[in-house]
Design a protein around this motif. Structure first.
Motif, PDB file in Angstrom:
ATOM      1  N   MET A   1     125.152  44.643 -12.241  1.00 49.07           N
ATOM      2  CA  MET A   1     126.030  45.664 -12.826  1.00 49.07           C
ATOM      3  C   MET A   1     126.057  45.549 -14.342  1.00 49.07           C
ATOM      4  O   MET A   1     126.250  44.455 -14.870  1.00 49.07           O
ATOM      5  N   LEU A   2     125.926  46.668 -15.010  1.00 52.18           N
ATOM      6  CA  LEU A   2     125.989  46.631 -16.469  1.00 52.18           C
ATOM      7  C   LEU A   2     127.438  46.711 -16.957  1.00 52.18           C
ATOM      8  O   LEU A   2     127.854  45.988 -17.851  1.00 52.18           O
ATOM      9  N   LEU A   3     128.214  47.611 -16.352  1.00 52.49           N
ATOM     10  CA  LEU A   3     129.625  47.705 -16.739  1.00 52.49           C
ATOM     11  C   LEU A   3     130.408  46.589 -16.074  1.00 52.49           C
ATOM     12  O   LEU A   3     130.188  46.280 -14.909  1.00 52.49           O
ATOM     13  N   ARG A   4     131.316  45.996 -16.851  1.00 57.71           N
ATOM     14  CA  ARG A   4     132.182  44.990 -16.225  1.00 57.71           C
ATOM     15  C   ARG A   4     133.252  45.676 -15.402  1.00 57.71           C
ATOM     16  O   ARG A   4     133.468  46.863 -15.547  1.00 57.71           O
ATOM     17  N   GLU A   5     133.932  44.863 -14.616  1.00 60.94           N
ATOM     18  CA  GLU A   5     134.892  45.441 -13.681  1.00 60.94           C
ATOM     19  C   GLU A   5     135.981  46.243 -14.392  1.00 60.94           C
ATOM     20  O   GLU A   5     136.311  47.354 -13.991  1.00 60.94           O
ATOM     21  N   HIS A   6     136.540  45.672 -15.484  1.00 60.32           N
ATOM     22  CA  HIS A   6     137.644  46.391 -16.142  1.00 60.32           C
ATOM     23  C   HIS A   6     137.135  47.661 -16.828  1.00 60.32           C
ATOM     24  O   HIS A   6     137.849  48.639 -16.964  1.00 60.32           O
ATOM     25  N   GLU A   7     135.861  47.655 -17.246  1.00 55.36           N
ATOM     26  CA  GLU A   7     135.302  48.870 -17.850  1.00 55.36           C
ATOM     27  C   GLU A   7     135.127  49.955 -16.790  1.00 55.36           C
ATOM     28  O   GLU A   7     135.357  51.142 -17.037  1.00 55.36           O
ATOM     29  N   ARG A   8     134.710  49.538 -15.613  1.00 52.27           N
ATOM     30  CA  ARG A   8     134.542  50.480 -14.527  1.00 52.27           C
ATOM     31  C   ARG A   8     135.889  51.065 -14.103  1.00 52.27           C
ATOM     32  O   ARG A   8     136.009  52.245 -13.795  1.00 52.27           O
ATOM     33  N   ALA A   9     136.929  50.210 -14.130  1.00 53.58           N
ATOM     34  CA  ALA A   9     138.251  50.678 -13.729  1.00 53.58           C
ATOM     35  C   ALA A   9     138.792  51.715 -14.714  1.00 53.58           C
ATOM     36  O   ALA A   9     139.462  52.666 -14.330  1.00 53.58           O
ATOM     37  N   LEU A  10     138.481  51.555 -15.985  1.00 51.14           N
ATOM     38  CA  LEU A  10     138.987  52.490 -17.000  1.00 51.14           C
ATOM     39  C   LEU A  10     138.072  53.698 -17.196  1.00 51.14           C
ATOM     40  O   LEU A  10     138.441  54.656 -17.867  1.00 51.14           O
ATOM     41  N   PHE A  11     136.884  53.637 -16.615  1.00 50.22           N
ATOM     42  CA  PHE A  11     135.904  54.692 -16.874  1.00 50.22           C
ATOM     43  C   PHE A  11     136.473  56.052 -16.504  1.00 50.22           C
ATOM     44  O   PHE A  11     137.010  56.262 -15.424  1.00 50.22           O
ATOM     45  N   THR A  12     136.361  56.994 -17.437  1.00 49.01           N
ATOM     46  CA  THR A  12     137.002  58.290 -17.281  1.00 49.01           C
ATOM     47  C   THR A  12     136.001  59.426 -17.459  1.00 49.01           C
ATOM     48  O   THR A  12     135.173  59.381 -18.381  1.00 49.01           O
ATOM     49  N   ASP A  13     136.102  60.394 -16.575  1.00 47.23           N
ATOM     50  CA  ASP A  13     135.405  61.675 -16.737  1.00 47.23           C
ATOM     51  C   ASP A  13     133.885  61.530 -16.913  1.00 47.23           C
ATOM     52  O   ASP A  13     133.276  60.744 -16.225  1.00 47.23           O
ATOM     53  N   ARG A  14     133.330  62.320 -17.799  1.00 43.93           N
ATOM     54  CA  ARG A  14     131.880  62.368 -18.055  1.00 43.93           C
ATOM     55  C   ARG A  14     131.118  62.908 -16.858  1.00 43.93           C
ATOM     56  O   ARG A  14     129.919  62.660 -16.714  1.00 43.93           O
ATOM     57  N   ASP A  15     131.834  63.636 -15.989  1.00 42.97           N
ATOM     58  CA  ASP A  15     131.213  64.152 -14.765  1.00 42.97           C
ATOM     59  C   ASP A  15     129.983  65.005 -15.054  1.00 42.97           C
ATOM     60  O   ASP A  15     128.961  64.881 -14.402  1.00 42.97           O
ATOM     61  N   GLU A  16     130.136  65.889 -16.057  1.00 43.74           N
ATOM     62  CA  GLU A  16     129.030  66.824 -16.302  1.00 43.74           C
ATOM     63  C   GLU A  16     127.772  66.108 -16.764  1.00 43.74           C
ATOM     64  O   GLU A  16     126.667  66.379 -16.283  1.00 43.74           O
ATOM     65  N   ILE A  17     127.950  65.193 -17.705  1.00 45.21           N
ATOM     66  CA  ILE A  17     126.762  64.502 -18.232  1.00 45.21           C
ATOM     67  C   ILE A  17     126.145  63.621 -17.149  1.00 45.21           C
ATOM     68  O   ILE A  17     124.930  63.599 -16.967  1.00 45.21           O
ATOM     69  N   LEU A  18     127.000  62.930 -16.392  1.00 46.93           N
ATOM     70  CA  LEU A  18     126.468  62.087 -15.318  1.00 46.93           C
ATOM     71  C   LEU A  18     125.718  62.930 -14.285  1.00 46.93           C
ATOM     72  O   LEU A  18     124.637  62.544 -13.814  1.00 46.93           O
ATOM     73  N   ALA A  19     126.287  64.108 -13.972  1.00 47.77           N
ATOM     74  CA  ALA A  19     125.604  64.973 -13.004  1.00 47.77           C
ATOM     75  C   ALA A  19     124.243  65.406 -13.551  1.00 47.77           C
ATOM     76  O   ALA A  19     123.244  65.420 -12.822  1.00 47.77           O
ATOM     77  N   ALA A  20     124.204  65.723 -14.845  1.00 48.41           N
ATOM     78  CA  ALA A  20     122.920  66.138 -15.447  1.00 48.41           C
ATOM     79  C   ALA A  20     121.912  64.985 -15.396  1.00 48.41           C
ATOM     80  O   ALA A  20     120.729  65.192 -15.118  1.00 48.41           O
ATOM     81  N   LEU A  21     122.398  63.772 -15.656  1.00 47.44           N
ATOM     82  CA  LEU A  21     121.498  62.613 -15.614  1.00 47.44           C
ATOM     83  C   LEU A  21     120.965  62.399 -14.194  1.00 47.44           C
ATOM     84  O   LEU A  21     119.786  62.115 -13.993  1.00 47.44           O
ATOM     85  N   HIS A  22     121.845  62.553 -13.214  1.00 46.04           N
ATOM     86  CA  HIS A  22     121.400  62.353 -11.829  1.00 46.04           C
ATOM     87  C   HIS A  22     120.452  63.468 -11.373  1.00 46.04           C
ATOM     88  O   HIS A  22     119.467  63.203 -10.678  1.00 46.04           O
ATOM     89  N   ARG A  23     120.757  64.709 -11.761  1.00 39.67           N
ATOM     90  CA  ARG A  23     119.834  65.808 -11.417  1.00 39.67           C
ATOM     91  C   ARG A  23     118.455  65.515 -11.972  1.00 39.67           C
ATOM     92  O   ARG A  23     117.435  65.653 -11.302  1.00 39.67           O
ATOM     93  N   ASN A  24     118.443  65.080 -13.243  1.00 42.15           N
ATOM     94  CA  ASN A  24     117.162  64.778 -13.872  1.00 42.15           C
ATOM     95  C   ASN A  24     116.470  63.605 -13.190  1.00 42.15           C
ATOM     96  O   ASN A  24     115.246  63.605 -13.033  1.00 42.15           O
ATOM     97  N   ALA A  25     117.261  62.630 -12.761  1.00 46.00           N
ATOM     98  CA  ALA A  25     116.663  61.480 -12.067  1.00 46.00           C
ATOM     99  C   ALA A  25     115.980  61.941 -10.774  1.00 46.00           C
ATOM    100  O   ALA A  25     114.877  61.492 -10.455  1.00 46.00           O
TER     101      ALA A  25
END
Ligand SMILES: Nc1ncnc2c1ncn2[C@@H]1O[C@H](COP(=O)(O)OP(=O)(O)O)[C@@H](O)[C@H]1O
Ligand SMILES: [Mg+2]
Length: 420
Positions: A1-25
């Motif tokens: 895992m690259l993100l630590r646990e507390h970073e993952r817990a606080l991670f917010t939004d970014r749905d659109e960009i993540l979706a674009a990254l996954h579509r491209n993947a």
């Protein structure tokens, strides 16, 4: 895992960009994806996005792609060591993509430690590349360009051999040009460009806060990376994402609509500032310092030396100015802009006794560091918090807490008026 646990817990939004990254993947998997360049201000959340994406790809989606995360700035070194570390990162990623943990003590700086990582991949092409790198490193004067070339071409060979496509994430990408000063390398972008032009099975994502450099690199016809990347801007949080972040970060009793609205207004949804301020609010709330917790947090974070935003602003200015020629004048230009808000060339030039032409060239340099923007004929400091910090810590003496609120309010109102 690259993100630590507390970073993952606080991670917010970014749905659109993540979706674009996954579509491209998914498209890359089918042989139809593109390379992407994420650009956005310092600490706007680019690293969090690409690390979250890489984690999800591997652990949630069990994608056949192999994400290879590599932070260019952190791994900068002489080109041979840079190549060794990149190859170690590639090896690392293939081991993890196999569901295994890498056994390794300490960092990878030399050929021997590279081999201990790479052997764990049990992957012929990577091991063979590492041996080739090792042999070259044993020479008195290794061919450093060759080392980088074979490291990069190992990606395509490994993809062909394993059927698993690497998706290489180069964070802080603009730093690659720091390798240009080595005589064998001269032009690192062309080394990368050549590798890319020979690869069909490898995808790339770069991230950078140097928007102007990245745009030049991918949009100028003479660049070796011309037309090779699609630019994806990373904006600050919108109002809804800011509220979501606050809900994750603040205890219930501090979480009023008014507080969220003020945080959004003050930070413009910039995640790093939000993180600093909400963290300080939690601490001050415990301390029972009294007074308005948000006001105190703003004061302590931005205007006192111990504050994280204070230190960030200082670091940001120092690093930008340290790299530039004519830093005294650059600094003066910033002071004039911080004091007076949006201004034209001649308005900036007058108090400095410079010609508008001279000032224009200084402004261009500051724009390269994304410190200033332009609207019509008027220039301004893009980040109002940096402007505020310059005004109250360089131009004036830091105010006492009792008077700071009015001073800041007056200042921000004036900036807002000028923007209108
Ligand atoms: N999506 C997010 N959710 C929660 N916090 C974030 C998010 N993005 C950024 N942050 C906060 O902002 C800080 C800076 O983000 P980072 O990804 O390092 O920025 P960049 O790579 O653009 O410089 C992080 O350490 C974190 O505190
Ligand atoms: Mg980053």
């Amino acid at each position: 895992m690259l993100l630590r646990e507390h970073e993952r817990a606080l991670f917010t939004d970014r749905d659109e960009i993540l979706a674009a990254l996954h579509r491209n993947a998914d498209l890359i998997q089918q042989g139809e994806g593109v390379n992407l360049a994420l650009v956005g201000q310092w600490r706007i959340g680019k690293t969090m996005i690409v690390q979250r994406f890489a984690d999800d790809l591997l652990h949630e989606r069990h994608s056949p792609l192999v994400p290879v995360y590599f932070n260019v700035a952190r791994n900068l070194s002489v080109p041979s060591v840079f190549a060794v570390r990149l190859l170690a990162a590639i090896g690392h990623s293939f081991v993890e993509a196999d569901g295994r943990q890498v056994e390794q003590s300490g960092g990878v700086l030399d050929a021997a430690s590279l081999l201990t990582v790479v052997d764990q991949t049990r992957e012929e092409t990577i091991v063979a590349t590492a041996r080739q790198v090792t042999r070259e490193m044993e020479k008195d004067r290794p061919d450093e360009r060759l080392l980088l070339e074979i490291t990069l071409s190992c990606l395509e060979q490994t993809a062909q051999h394993t059927g698993r496509k690497p998706l290489v994430i180069l964070d802080e990408f603009h730093n690659v040009t720091q390798l240009d000063s080595f005589p064998h390398i001269k032009d690192m972008l062309s080394v990368v460009g050549q590798a890319l032009s020979r690869q069909i099975e490898v995808g790339y994502i770069v991230a950078s806060s140097n928007t102007s450099m990245v745009k030049r690199t991918v949009q100028s016809a003479t660049s070796p990376l011309f037309d090779q990347f699609q630019v994806v801007p990373v904006p600050p949080f919108d109002r809804a994402a800011t509220a979501e972040f606050c809900r994750k970060s603040l205890p219930e009793h501090l979480l009023t609509q008014e507080t969220i609205a003020r945080l959004f207004e003050f930070t413009s949804g910039h995640p790093f500032y939000l993180n600093c301020l909400t963290t300080a609010m939690r601490r001050l709330d415990q301390d029972k310092t009294g007074g308005d917790v948000l006001d105190r947090a703003i004061y302590e974070e931005i205007l006192t030396r111990e504050g994280r935003i204070y230190q960030y602003c200082q670091h940001r200015l120092e690093t930008s100015l340290a790299e530039a020629r004519g830093r005294t004048t650059l600094r003066s230009v910033l002071l004039v802009l911080a004091e007076g808000g949006k201004q034209t060339l001649s308005e900036i030039a007058a108090p400095l006794k410079r010609t508008p032409g001279e000032v224009r060239s200084y402004l261009k340099r500051l724009a390269d560091f994304d410190l200033i923007g332009r609207e019509g004929h008027r220039y301004y400091i893009t980040d109002p918090i940096i402007a505020l910090w310059i005004k109250f810590t360089i131009l004036e003496r830091e105010p006492e807490y009792s008077e700071y609120k009015d001073a800041i309010r007056r200042y921000l109102d004036r900036l807002a008026e000028q923007a209108a």
